[in-house]
Scaffold this motif. Structure first.
Motif, PDB file in Angstrom:
ATOM      1  N   SER A  21      -3.608  -2.597  13.934  1.00  0.00           N
ATOM      2  CA  SER A  21      -3.181  -1.213  14.115  1.00  0.00           C
ATOM      3  C   SER A  21      -2.050  -1.182  15.132  1.00  0.00           C
ATOM      4  O   SER A  21      -2.055  -1.951  16.092  1.00  0.00           O
ATOM      5  CB  SER A  21      -4.348  -0.349  14.619  1.00  0.00           C
ATOM      6  OG  SER A  21      -5.376  -0.273  13.672  1.00  0.00           O
ATOM      7  N   PRO A  22      -1.090  -0.295  14.990  1.00  0.00           N
ATOM      8  CA  PRO A  22      -0.967   0.670  13.906  1.00  0.00           C
ATOM      9  C   PRO A  22      -0.181   0.081  12.735  1.00  0.00           C
ATOM     10  O   PRO A  22       0.457  -0.970  12.885  1.00  0.00           O
ATOM     11  CB  PRO A  22      -0.163   1.792  14.563  1.00  0.00           C
ATOM     12  CG  PRO A  22       0.738   1.052  15.514  1.00  0.00           C
ATOM     13  CD  PRO A  22      -0.075  -0.093  16.046  1.00  0.00           C
ATOM     14  N   PRO A  23      -0.195   0.733  11.568  1.00  0.00           N
ATOM     15  CA  PRO A  23       0.644   0.271  10.462  1.00  0.00           C
ATOM     16  C   PRO A  23       2.106   0.596  10.724  1.00  0.00           C
ATOM     17  O   PRO A  23       2.435   1.330  11.663  1.00  0.00           O
ATOM     18  CB  PRO A  23       0.105   1.073   9.272  1.00  0.00           C
ATOM     19  CG  PRO A  23      -0.415   2.325   9.889  1.00  0.00           C
ATOM     20  CD  PRO A  23      -0.973   1.923  11.227  1.00  0.00           C
ATOM     21  N   ARG A  24       2.967   0.039   9.914  1.00  0.00           N
ATOM     22  CA  ARG A  24       4.407   0.338  10.010  1.00  0.00           C
ATOM     23  C   ARG A  24       4.757   1.354   8.930  1.00  0.00           C
ATOM     24  O   ARG A  24       4.511   1.120   7.742  1.00  0.00           O
ATOM     25  CB  ARG A  24       5.237  -0.937   9.817  1.00  0.00           C
ATOM     26  CG  ARG A  24       4.995  -1.999  10.876  1.00  0.00           C
ATOM     27  CD  ARG A  24       5.919  -3.198  10.682  1.00  0.00           C
ATOM     28  NE  ARG A  24       5.748  -3.822   9.373  1.00  0.00           N
ATOM     29  CZ  ARG A  24       4.797  -4.693   9.081  1.00  0.00           C
ATOM     30  NH1 ARG A  24       3.902  -5.051  10.009  1.00  0.00           N
ATOM     31  NH2 ARG A  24       4.704  -5.220   7.867  1.00  0.00           N
ATOM     32  N   TRP A  25       5.311   2.462   9.364  1.00  0.00           N
ATOM     33  CA  TRP A  25       5.734   3.478   8.402  1.00  0.00           C
ATOM     34  C   TRP A  25       6.942   2.983   7.622  1.00  0.00           C
ATOM     35  O   TRP A  25       7.888   2.454   8.193  1.00  0.00           O
ATOM     36  CB  TRP A  25       6.132   4.752   9.134  1.00  0.00           C
ATOM     37  CG  TRP A  25       4.970   5.600   9.537  1.00  0.00           C
ATOM     38  CD1 TRP A  25       4.153   5.404  10.595  1.00  0.00           C
ATOM     39  CD2 TRP A  25       4.512   6.772   8.890  1.00  0.00           C
ATOM     40  NE1 TRP A  25       3.203   6.385  10.654  1.00  0.00           N
ATOM     41  CE2 TRP A  25       3.398   7.246   9.627  1.00  0.00           C
ATOM     42  CE3 TRP A  25       4.915   7.473   7.756  1.00  0.00           C
ATOM     43  CZ2 TRP A  25       2.706   8.392   9.252  1.00  0.00           C
ATOM     44  CZ3 TRP A  25       4.225   8.608   7.401  1.00  0.00           C
ATOM     45  CH2 TRP A  25       3.130   9.058   8.140  1.00  0.00           C
ATOM     46  N   CYS A  51       4.211   7.451   0.057  1.00  0.00           N
ATOM     47  CA  CYS A  51       4.610   6.915   1.358  1.00  0.00           C
ATOM     48  C   CYS A  51       4.145   5.467   1.491  1.00  0.00           C
ATOM     49  O   CYS A  51       2.952   5.173   1.337  1.00  0.00           O
ATOM     50  CB  CYS A  51       4.010   7.758   2.476  1.00  0.00           C
ATOM     51  SG  CYS A  51       4.500   7.220   4.133  1.00  0.00           S
ATOM     52  N   HIS A  52       5.088   4.569   1.765  1.00  0.00           N
ATOM     53  CA  HIS A  52       4.766   3.148   1.883  1.00  0.00           C
ATOM     54  C   HIS A  52       4.393   2.795   3.317  1.00  0.00           C
ATOM     55  O   HIS A  52       5.015   3.246   4.271  1.00  0.00           O
ATOM     56  CB  HIS A  52       5.969   2.303   1.456  1.00  0.00           C
ATOM     57  CG  HIS A  52       5.832   0.849   1.782  1.00  0.00           C
ATOM     58  ND1 HIS A  52       6.614   0.222   2.722  1.00  0.00           N
ATOM     59  CD2 HIS A  52       4.961  -0.095   1.328  1.00  0.00           C
ATOM     60  CE1 HIS A  52       6.258  -1.053   2.814  1.00  0.00           C
ATOM     61  NE2 HIS A  52       5.252  -1.260   1.990  1.00  0.00           N
ATOM     62  N   PHE A  53       3.328   1.982   3.464  1.00  0.00           N
ATOM     63  CA  PHE A  53       2.906   1.490   4.774  1.00  0.00           C
ATOM     64  C   PHE A  53       2.965  -0.029   4.784  1.00  0.00           C
ATOM     65  O   PHE A  53       2.583  -0.680   3.797  1.00  0.00           O
ATOM     66  CB  PHE A  53       1.466   1.922   5.082  1.00  0.00           C
ATOM     67  CG  PHE A  53       1.318   3.369   5.424  1.00  0.00           C
ATOM     68  CD1 PHE A  53       1.332   3.783   6.732  1.00  0.00           C
ATOM     69  CD2 PHE A  53       1.185   4.327   4.428  1.00  0.00           C
ATOM     70  CE1 PHE A  53       1.196   5.121   7.068  1.00  0.00           C
ATOM     71  CE2 PHE A  53       1.052   5.661   4.738  1.00  0.00           C
ATOM     72  CZ  PHE A  53       1.060   6.055   6.067  1.00  0.00           C
ATOM     73  N   GLY A  54       3.421  -0.596   5.898  1.00  0.00           N
ATOM     74  CA  GLY A  54       3.410  -2.046   6.075  1.00  0.00           C
ATOM     75  C   GLY A  54       2.342  -2.427   7.089  1.00  0.00           C
ATOM     76  O   GLY A  54       2.014  -1.639   7.983  1.00  0.00           O
ATOM     77  N   PHE A  94       0.836  -1.209   0.000  1.00  0.00           N
ATOM     78  CA  PHE A  94       0.000   0.000   0.000  1.00  0.00           C
ATOM     79  C   PHE A  94       0.866   1.252   0.000  1.00  0.00           C
ATOM     80  O   PHE A  94       1.709   1.444   0.870  1.00  0.00           O
ATOM     81  CB  PHE A  94      -0.911   0.000   1.224  1.00  0.00           C
ATOM     82  CG  PHE A  94      -1.910   1.118   1.239  1.00  0.00           C
ATOM     83  CD1 PHE A  94      -3.025   1.090   0.414  1.00  0.00           C
ATOM     84  CD2 PHE A  94      -1.741   2.201   2.093  1.00  0.00           C
ATOM     85  CE1 PHE A  94      -3.958   2.121   0.434  1.00  0.00           C
ATOM     86  CE2 PHE A  94      -2.668   3.241   2.124  1.00  0.00           C
ATOM     87  CZ  PHE A  94      -3.777   3.197   1.289  1.00  0.00           C
ATOM     88  N   ILE A  95       0.623   2.116  -0.974  1.00  0.00           N
ATOM     89  CA  ILE A  95       1.342   3.380  -1.110  1.00  0.00           C
ATOM     90  C   ILE A  95       0.334   4.515  -1.026  1.00  0.00           C
ATOM     91  O   ILE A  95      -0.607   4.577  -1.823  1.00  0.00           O
ATOM     92  CB  ILE A  95       2.096   3.472  -2.458  1.00  0.00           C
ATOM     93  CG1 ILE A  95       2.928   2.214  -2.728  1.00  0.00           C
ATOM     94  CG2 ILE A  95       2.953   4.733  -2.507  1.00  0.00           C
ATOM     95  CD1 ILE A  95       4.080   2.006  -1.797  1.00  0.00           C
ATOM     96  N   ALA A  96       0.502   5.400  -0.060  1.00  0.00           N
ATOM     97  CA  ALA A  96      -0.382   6.558   0.092  1.00  0.00           C
ATOM     98  C   ALA A  96       0.238   7.767  -0.591  1.00  0.00           C
ATOM     99  O   ALA A  96       1.422   8.064  -0.415  1.00  0.00           O
ATOM    100  CB  ALA A  96      -0.618   6.854   1.573  1.00  0.00           C
TER     101      ALA A  96
END
Length: 272
Positions: free
Chosen positions: A78-82, A64-67, A50-52
């Protein structure tokens, strides 16, 4: 959203969001990735990469990539990994082709309904809702309790910390500058503002006044976020207490900041 798929490869979802399109991609990344997973990749054992990508107030905030950690079928914890921010070249290498940094050539915007608009107001920080934090970052384990925020109002904490960006900012100085800038915007409207909307013109005037104060770069950057990416508390009793800005609110509560600038949605047919 742009979805990139290939045989035996994990899908990559790139979600682009502009102003006034609901909850922030960053603050509600878990809900967005769950929806993409269920609607577009239901056969996958894990959510897509997932890329925001946010385009706010005419500014491109980058990719911005989230893991995520899988918590069940179409559910993540929750929470995601930045992750790191990706350049367009890095993103093209990841998906195997260039990525449209806009809305795509075939994108047709829906007919815009009469929508509420953002207005800015000064508020007492102690009255802000308790942020719904879940240990991310670790220095904000569960939000600031009423007892703690009352103590901080009497004995403010002005010592900055390097545990995270939020605690490294002098929010008392940033908020004070933003409050003064908003007051100046109300008494000295900006001539030649690039908008016909009175609230947007007010925001441009406030940011212009803010930048004229000669602030330290770190304080200025933080103060600008109060207009360009405002703290948005929800209405009392809402399930989610913040649309945006819960981490900054928690840092202000923890520091004992007295007043700050927040954003609220208002009816465009109602005078401010």
């Amino acid at each position: 959203m742009q979805l990139f798929t290939a045989p035996n490869r994990r899908p990559v979802a790139i979600a682009t969001q502009t102003d006034r399109e609901g909850a922030s991609l960053v603050n509600r990344a878990e809900r967005f990735v769950e929806a993409v997973w269920q609607r577009h990749c239901p056969g996958e054992p894990e959510p897509p990469i997932f890329i925001a990508h946010q385009l706010l107030m005419g500014k491109d905030l980058g990719f911005c990539h989230f893991g995520f950690t899988v918590a069940g079928p179409f559910a993540v914890a929750s929470p995601p990994r930045w992750g790191s921010r990706l350049t367009e070249d890095e993103l093209a290498h990841l998906v195997g082709s260039p990525v449209d940094a806009g809305r795509g050539g075939g994108y047709v915007a829906p007919e815009a309904p009469v929508e509420p608009r953002m207005s800015f107001e000064v508020t007492a920080v102690i009255g802000l809702p308790r942020p719904d934090l879940h240990g991310e970052p670790a220095c904000m384990p569960a939000g600031t309790t009423w007892r703690r925020r009352l103590v901080r109002q009497v004995m403010p904490r002005r010592r900055l910390r390097n545990c995270c960006w939020y605690h490294s900012v002098d929010w008392a100085a940033a908020s004070g500058a933003a409050v003064a800038a908003l007051a100046r915007a109300d008494t000295e409207p900006l001539k030649g503002a690039p908008t016909d909307d009175p609230e947007d013109a007010r925001m441009f005037a406030a940011v212009t006044a803010l930048r004229a104060q000669g602030l330290d770069s770190g304080v200025l950057k933080a103060a600008e976020t109060l207009f360009l990416d405002p703290i948005q508390p929800e209405v009392p009793g809402a399930v989610v207490p913040y649309i945006n800005g819960r981490h900054r609110a928690d840092a202000m509560l923890d520091a004992g900041v007295r007043h700050t600038v927040i954003g609220r949605w208002s009816d465009p047919d109602t005078d401010r």
